[in-house]
Write a protein that holds these residues in place. Structure first.
Motif, PDB file in Angstrom:
ATOM      1  N   PRO A  81       0.807  -1.236   0.000  1.00  0.00           N
ATOM      2  CA  PRO A  81       0.000   0.000   0.000  1.00  0.00           C
ATOM      3  C   PRO A  81       0.831   1.274   0.000  1.00  0.00           C
ATOM      4  O   PRO A  81       0.303   2.353  -0.274  1.00  0.00           O
ATOM      5  CB  PRO A  81      -0.816  -0.117   1.300  1.00  0.00           C
ATOM      6  CG  PRO A  81      -0.039  -1.045   2.168  1.00  0.00           C
ATOM      7  CD  PRO A  81       0.610  -2.017   1.232  1.00  0.00           C
ATOM      8  N   LEU A  82       2.142   1.174   0.276  1.00  0.00           N
ATOM      9  CA  LEU A  82       3.002   2.361   0.307  1.00  0.00           C
ATOM     10  C   LEU A  82       3.686   2.639  -1.026  1.00  0.00           C
ATOM     11  O   LEU A  82       4.301   3.700  -1.198  1.00  0.00           O
ATOM     12  CB  LEU A  82       4.084   2.200   1.386  1.00  0.00           C
ATOM     13  CG  LEU A  82       3.612   2.001   2.825  1.00  0.00           C
ATOM     14  CD1 LEU A  82       4.809   1.826   3.743  1.00  0.00           C
ATOM     15  CD2 LEU A  82       2.749   3.171   3.285  1.00  0.00           C
ATOM     16  N   GLU A  83       3.584   1.737  -1.953  1.00  0.00           N
ATOM     17  CA  GLU A  83       4.302   1.875  -3.219  1.00  0.00           C
ATOM     18  C   GLU A  83       3.856   3.125  -3.980  1.00  0.00           C
ATOM     19  O   GLU A  83       2.668   3.384  -4.169  1.00  0.00           O
ATOM     20  CB  GLU A  83       4.070   0.639  -4.083  1.00  0.00           C
ATOM     21  CG  GLU A  83       4.897   0.621  -5.355  1.00  0.00           C
ATOM     22  CD  GLU A  83       4.764  -0.673  -6.128  1.00  0.00           C
ATOM     23  OE1 GLU A  83       5.390  -0.787  -7.200  1.00  0.00           O
ATOM     24  OE2 GLU A  83       4.027  -1.575  -5.655  1.00  0.00           O
ATOM     25  N   GLY A  84       4.840   3.921  -4.373  1.00  0.00           N
ATOM     26  CA  GLY A  84       4.571   5.116  -5.173  1.00  0.00           C
ATOM     27  C   GLY A  84       4.071   6.307  -4.380  1.00  0.00           C
ATOM     28  O   GLY A  84       3.713   7.327  -4.985  1.00  0.00           O
TER      29      GLY A  84
ATOM     30  N   CYS B 177       0.303   0.358  10.815  1.00  0.00           N
ATOM     31  CA  CYS B 177       0.818  -0.758  11.618  1.00  0.00           C
ATOM     32  C   CYS B 177      -0.009  -2.021  11.421  1.00  0.00           C
ATOM     33  O   CYS B 177       0.537  -3.129  11.380  1.00  0.00           O
ATOM     34  CB  CYS B 177       0.833  -0.366  13.097  1.00  0.00           C
ATOM     35  SG  CYS B 177       2.028   0.920  13.515  1.00  0.00           S
ATOM     36  N   ALA B 178      -1.331  -1.853  11.289  1.00  0.00           N
ATOM     37  CA  ALA B 178      -2.202  -3.012  11.117  1.00  0.00           C
ATOM     38  C   ALA B 178      -2.041  -3.650   9.744  1.00  0.00           C
ATOM     39  O   ALA B 178      -2.178  -4.871   9.596  1.00  0.00           O
ATOM     40  CB  ALA B 178      -3.659  -2.598  11.328  1.00  0.00           C
ATOM     41  N   SER B 179      -1.721  -2.847   8.730  1.00  0.00           N
ATOM     42  CA  SER B 179      -1.659  -3.346   7.352  1.00  0.00           C
ATOM     43  C   SER B 179      -0.274  -3.802   6.939  1.00  0.00           C
ATOM     44  O   SER B 179      -0.133  -4.686   6.089  1.00  0.00           O
ATOM     45  CB  SER B 179      -2.134  -2.251   6.384  1.00  0.00           C
ATOM     46  OG  SER B 179      -3.454  -1.843   6.684  1.00  0.00           O
ATOM     47  N   CYS B 180       0.775  -3.209   7.523  1.00  0.00           N
ATOM     48  CA  CYS B 180       2.149  -3.501   7.107  1.00  0.00           C
ATOM     49  C   CYS B 180       2.918  -4.281   8.174  1.00  0.00           C
ATOM     50  O   CYS B 180       4.143  -4.355   8.121  1.00  0.00           O
ATOM     51  CB  CYS B 180       2.886  -2.205   6.779  1.00  0.00           C
ATOM     52  SG  CYS B 180       2.135  -1.232   5.462  1.00  0.00           S
ATOM     53  N   ALA B 181       2.199  -4.866   9.135  1.00  0.00           N
ATOM     54  CA  ALA B 181       2.857  -5.599  10.216  1.00  0.00           C
ATOM     55  C   ALA B 181       3.778  -6.696   9.678  1.00  0.00           C
ATOM     56  O   ALA B 181       3.458  -7.329   8.668  1.00  0.00           O
ATOM     57  CB  ALA B 181       1.802  -6.204  11.143  1.00  0.00           C
ATOM     58  N   PRO B 182       4.938  -6.877  10.371  1.00  0.00           N
ATOM     59  CA  PRO B 182       5.387  -6.126  11.548  1.00  0.00           C
ATOM     60  C   PRO B 182       5.817  -4.711  11.186  1.00  0.00           C
ATOM     61  O   PRO B 182       6.589  -4.507  10.256  1.00  0.00           O
ATOM     62  CB  PRO B 182       6.558  -6.956  12.056  1.00  0.00           C
ATOM     63  CG  PRO B 182       7.081  -7.659  10.841  1.00  0.00           C
ATOM     64  CD  PRO B 182       5.895  -7.929   9.983  1.00  0.00           C
TER      65      PRO B 182
ATOM     66  N   VAL C  38       1.258   9.883   2.469  1.00  0.00           N
ATOM     67  CA  VAL C  38      -0.150   9.889   2.865  1.00  0.00           C
ATOM     68  C   VAL C  38      -0.833   8.712   2.182  1.00  0.00           C
ATOM     69  O   VAL C  38      -0.768   8.586   0.957  1.00  0.00           O
ATOM     70  CB  VAL C  38      -0.856  11.201   2.461  1.00  0.00           C
ATOM     71  CG1 VAL C  38      -2.337  11.150   2.832  1.00  0.00           C
ATOM     72  CG2 VAL C  38      -0.178  12.399   3.107  1.00  0.00           C
ATOM     73  N   CYS C  39      -1.451   7.857   2.970  1.00  0.00           N
ATOM     74  CA  CYS C  39      -2.127   6.686   2.405  1.00  0.00           C
ATOM     75  C   CYS C  39      -3.537   6.604   2.962  1.00  0.00           C
ATOM     76  O   CYS C  39      -3.726   6.553   4.182  1.00  0.00           O
ATOM     77  CB  CYS C  39      -1.357   5.401   2.726  1.00  0.00           C
ATOM     78  SG  CYS C  39      -2.111   3.915   2.022  1.00  0.00           S
ATOM     79  N   ASN C  40      -4.519   6.578   2.063  1.00  0.00           N
ATOM     80  CA  ASN C  40      -5.917   6.480   2.465  1.00  0.00           C
ATOM     81  C   ASN C  40      -6.532   5.129   2.110  1.00  0.00           C
ATOM     82  O   ASN C  40      -7.755   4.965   2.197  1.00  0.00           O
ATOM     83  CB  ASN C  40      -6.730   7.596   1.805  1.00  0.00           C
ATOM     84  CG  ASN C  40      -6.244   8.978   2.204  1.00  0.00           C
ATOM     85  OD1 ASN C  40      -6.002   9.241   3.381  1.00  0.00           O
ATOM     86  ND2 ASN C  40      -6.087   9.868   1.221  1.00  0.00           N
ATOM     87  N   ASN C  41      -5.679   4.195   1.693  1.00  0.00           N
ATOM     88  CA  ASN C  41      -6.200   2.910   1.211  1.00  0.00           C
ATOM     89  C   ASN C  41      -5.538   1.719   1.882  1.00  0.00           C
ATOM     90  O   ASN C  41      -5.262   0.709   1.239  1.00  0.00           O
ATOM     91  CB  ASN C  41      -6.015   2.809  -0.314  1.00  0.00           C
ATOM     92  CG  ASN C  41      -6.766   3.896  -1.055  1.00  0.00           C
ATOM     93  OD1 ASN C  41      -7.973   4.049  -0.887  1.00  0.00           O
ATOM     94  ND2 ASN C  41      -6.051   4.657  -1.869  1.00  0.00           N
ATOM     95  N   PHE C  42      -5.283   1.819   3.173  1.00  0.00           N
ATOM     96  CA  PHE C  42      -4.739   0.672   3.871  1.00  0.00           C
ATOM     97  C   PHE C  42      -5.789  -0.430   3.937  1.00  0.00           C
ATOM     98  O   PHE C  42      -6.971  -0.151   4.224  1.00  0.00           O
ATOM     99  CB  PHE C  42      -4.302   1.054   5.286  1.00  0.00           C
ATOM    100  CG  PHE C  42      -3.007   1.818   5.347  1.00  0.00           C
ATOM    101  CD1 PHE C  42      -1.821   1.211   4.964  1.00  0.00           C
ATOM    102  CD2 PHE C  42      -2.971   3.123   5.795  1.00  0.00           C
ATOM    103  CE1 PHE C  42      -0.610   1.902   5.024  1.00  0.00           C
ATOM    104  CE2 PHE C  42      -1.781   3.821   5.866  1.00  0.00           C
ATOM    105  CZ  PHE C  42      -0.602   3.213   5.467  1.00  0.00           C
TER     106      PHE C  42
END
Length: 431
Positions: free
Chosen positions: A217-220, A350-355, A306-310
């Motif tokens: 989700p952080l790409e780009g 934290c919930a989406s990219c754990a750990p 800024v990410c709104n789509n986790f």
């Protein structure tokens, strides 16, 4: 009205509980501390040319007024909100205002403290009253907070809590490195979060495990960056105890023995300045909307993220019953208790990219740590040296416009709380 005297009493009681090795060099009177807390509180509600006033007041004995790094006022100024507001505009970023408490009914503004090493060596041992933003006031001894008033709640130091050491331990669990490296790197991340907090505008530091990059989700997103490892050198030298200057100074015969102590101190200050410069450089990136993203190497990956789509957006965050055992006995709390959109984004990260972990500095002061050890579940707590479970009483202050809670608030229902009418005004200061 708020009972500032009772707040000062509790703050001084809390200061006595702080580690004896960092005992206070100069203890103010209850009346003197209460007077300073009151004027700092009211001054924090004012703005000057659009900027919030953030006075930082230190108590010290008269004997320090002749020291280097102290700009003495001649004649001194009486302690008054008008004078404090004026002096707050002149205080250095890392300095402050010095007051002398000569008697219970006479506290005077005596000097300005410059942001120099000659001041820093002694200043942390004095009691300090500081405003982080409007209505946010803390009483500190060194880096220990004895009492604080944040978001309408007052809490006091009472022993073991979620301090910066416990927060660093949490982050070490997701760094992706082991042993002493995990401790060193997580401590570095905590220092960065504190540097962001000192800027006063808030910000987020998101942390991925070592070797990870901007993917999923952080790409780009955000502004990717490439920063050489030279910025890390003063920290690495400290961790490995191999600072070149100190090694050179410890070489037998290189310098006269009578000068060795002075030269070692100069070398240590030089290293501290290098570290501080690196911290400020990275922390300043938080002034752009979005988070700073680093990994456990430690490597700076991007800022302004800024990410709104986790994919995972939990409704609650789990708080361990004991800060030193983050994996055990969790108590769920709504995410709304931790803050606004900045905190919500960090929780979702934290919930989406754990750990993964995050350190969030609020715009009104204070740092919150979040850690996702498994996807969909996040543990979190506010970093503080105050009580782990604060107990407060909240009352509405009609004429101030926000909730105030000191645990011992007295409210006059007929008139509410208002600024003292006798206080002189400042042409450019507005409430």
């Amino acid at each position: 009205m708020v009972d500032f005297t009772e707040f000062a009493k509790k703050a001084l009681e809390a200061i006595k509980k702080i580690d004896v090795l960092e005992s206070c060099r100069w203890v103010p009177s209850v009346e003197g501390l209460a007077a300073v807390i009151e004027v700092v509180f009211w001054a924090s509600l004012d703005h000057y040319e659009g900027q919030a006033l953030k006075p930082r007041v230190h108590f010290a004995p008269e004997s320090v007024l002749g020291n280097d790094g102290v700009v003495r006022l001649d004649p001194p100024l009486p302690l008054h909100a008008q004078h404090l507001r004026r002096m707050a505009r002149a205080q250095a970023t890392d300095g402050g205002i010095l007051v002398v408490d000569t008697s219970p009914d006479r506290v005077s503004i005596r000097a300005l403290l410059a942001s120099t090493p000659s001041v820093n060596s002694s200043r942390p041992w004095w009691v300090c009253v500081e405003a982080k933003s409007a209505g946010v006031v803390s009483v500190r001894l060194a880096h220990h907070i004895a009492a604080e008033f944040v978001r309408g709640k007052a809490t006091f130091y009472s022993g073991p809590a979620m301090d910066s050491f416990a927060g660093s331990f949490w982050i070490s669990l997701i760094c992706g490195v082991h042993g002493q490296h995990a401790i060193n790197h997580s401590s570095l991340f905590m220092q960065l979060a504190m540097a962001i907090d000192r800027l006063g505008c808030g910000g987020s530091l998101w942390i991925l495990p070592a070797g990870k990059g901007l993917e999923g989700p952080l790409e780009g997103l955000g502004q990717p960056v490439s920063l050489g490892q030279q910025w890390l050198e003063p920290f690495r030298q400290e961790w490995e105890m191999q600072t070149p200057i100190l090694k050179l100074l410890n070489t037998p015969g290189w310098i006269a023995e009578s000068m060795l102590g002075w030269a070692q101190q100069a070398g240590q200050q030089w290293q501290a300045l290098q570290k501080e410069a690196a911290m400020r450089t990275i922390a300043s990136l938080a002034q752009l909307d979005g988070a700073i993203v680093m990994n456990g190497d430690p490597k700076l990956l991007a800022f302004g993220v800024v990410c709104n789509n986790f994919p995972n957006a939990p409704d609650e965050v789990f708080k361990p019953e004991h800060p030193g055992r983050p994996r055990q006995n969790h108590i769920g709390s709504p995410v709304t208790e931790f803050g606004g959109s900045r905190h919500r984004s960090a929780i979702n990260f934290c919930a989406s990219c754990a750990p993964a972990g995050a350190l969030v500095a609020s715009h009104d002061g204070g740092i919150t740590a979040f850690v996702g050890l498994e996807k969909g579940k996040v543990i979190g707590a506010r970093i503080s040296t105050i009580a782990w479970e604060p107990k407060t009483v909240t009352s509405e202050y009609k004429n101030v416009g926000f909730k105030v809670s000191l645990g011992f608030v007295n409210v006059d229902e007929s008139s509410g709380a208002s600024r003292p009418e006798s206080e002189p005004t400042d042409d450019k200061a507005t409430s």
